[in-house]
Design a protein around this motif. Structure first.
Motif, PDB file in Angstrom:
ATOM      1  N   VAL A 202      13.463 113.349 103.284  1.00 33.22           N
ATOM      2  CA  VAL A 202      12.533 113.160 102.167  1.00 33.22           C
ATOM      3  C   VAL A 202      12.417 114.448 101.351  1.00 33.22           C
ATOM      4  O   VAL A 202      12.433 114.414 100.117  1.00 33.22           O
ATOM      5  CB  VAL A 202      11.149 112.693 102.680  1.00 33.22           C
ATOM      6  CG1 VAL A 202      10.087 112.800 101.603  1.00 33.22           C
ATOM      7  CG2 VAL A 202      11.238 111.275 103.210  1.00 33.22           C
TER       8      VAL A 202
ATOM      9  N   TRP B 181      13.636 114.746  97.547  1.00 31.71           N
ATOM     10  CA  TRP B 181      12.686 115.154  96.508  1.00 31.71           C
ATOM     11  C   TRP B 181      13.255 116.323  95.701  1.00 31.71           C
ATOM     12  O   TRP B 181      13.134 116.366  94.483  1.00 31.71           O
ATOM     13  CB  TRP B 181      11.370 115.546  97.166  1.00 31.71           C
ATOM     14  CG  TRP B 181      10.265 115.701  96.175  1.00 31.71           C
ATOM     15  CD1 TRP B 181       9.870 116.866  95.582  1.00 31.71           C
ATOM     16  CD2 TRP B 181       9.432 114.679  95.649  1.00 31.71           C
ATOM     17  NE1 TRP B 181       8.843 116.634  94.735  1.00 31.71           N
ATOM     18  CE2 TRP B 181       8.540 115.288  94.749  1.00 31.71           C
ATOM     19  CE3 TRP B 181       9.347 113.306  95.853  1.00 31.71           C
ATOM     20  CZ2 TRP B 181       7.585 114.566  94.056  1.00 31.71           C
ATOM     21  CZ3 TRP B 181       8.382 112.602  95.161  1.00 31.71           C
ATOM     22  CH2 TRP B 181       7.525 113.223  94.276  1.00 31.71           C
ATOM     23  N   TYR B 182      13.864 117.282  96.376  1.00 31.47           N
ATOM     24  CA  TYR B 182      14.450 118.429  95.683  1.00 31.47           C
ATOM     25  C   TYR B 182      15.618 117.978  94.801  1.00 31.47           C
ATOM     26  O   TYR B 182      15.762 118.436  93.670  1.00 31.47           O
ATOM     27  CB  TYR B 182      14.911 119.482  96.690  1.00 31.47           C
ATOM     28  CG  TYR B 182      15.527 120.692  96.042  1.00 31.47           C
ATOM     29  CD1 TYR B 182      14.752 121.563  95.278  1.00 31.47           C
ATOM     30  CD2 TYR B 182      16.882 120.965  96.172  1.00 31.47           C
ATOM     31  CE1 TYR B 182      15.312 122.664  94.671  1.00 31.47           C
ATOM     32  CE2 TYR B 182      17.447 122.062  95.569  1.00 31.47           C
ATOM     33  CZ  TYR B 182      16.660 122.917  94.820  1.00 31.47           C
ATOM     34  OH  TYR B 182      17.219 123.999  94.212  1.00 31.47           O
TER      35      TYR B 182
ATOM     36  N   ALA C 155      14.160 116.404  91.785  1.00 34.43           N
ATOM     37  CA  ALA C 155      13.551 117.412  90.917  1.00 34.43           C
ATOM     38  C   ALA C 155      14.614 118.153  90.115  1.00 34.43           C
ATOM     39  O   ALA C 155      14.433 118.430  88.931  1.00 34.43           O
ATOM     40  CB  ALA C 155      12.733 118.400  91.749  1.00 34.43           C
TER      41      ALA C 155
END
Length: 67
Positions: free
Chosen positions: A52, A56-57, A60
């Motif tokens: 996760v 997410w990175y 982003a």
């Protein structure tokens, strides 16, 4: 810290299954106290948390939120 959370989750999960009649009380206590099962769940939780965070990175960076 993760091992404490896994142990608590196993106890509540086993208690729920025992209350529903799916698992006997002895089996539930065995699941909650089984170190191999705890280690397996800790490893799975670590993989999920890491995935996760990396996802997410990646998102982003793709969206331009991270430099």
């Amino acid at each position: 810290m993760v091992s404490v959370l896994v142990r608590i989750a196993l106890r509540y999960g086993a208690g729920f299954l025992a209350a529903k009649g799916i698992l006997s009380a002895e089996d539930g206590a065995g699941f909650a106290a089984d170190p191999d099962l705890q280690m397996l769940l800790e490893t799975g939780a670590a993989l999920v948390i890491g995935s996760v965070a990396e996802g997410w990175y990646w998102m982003a960076r793709k969206m331009g939120w991270a430099k």
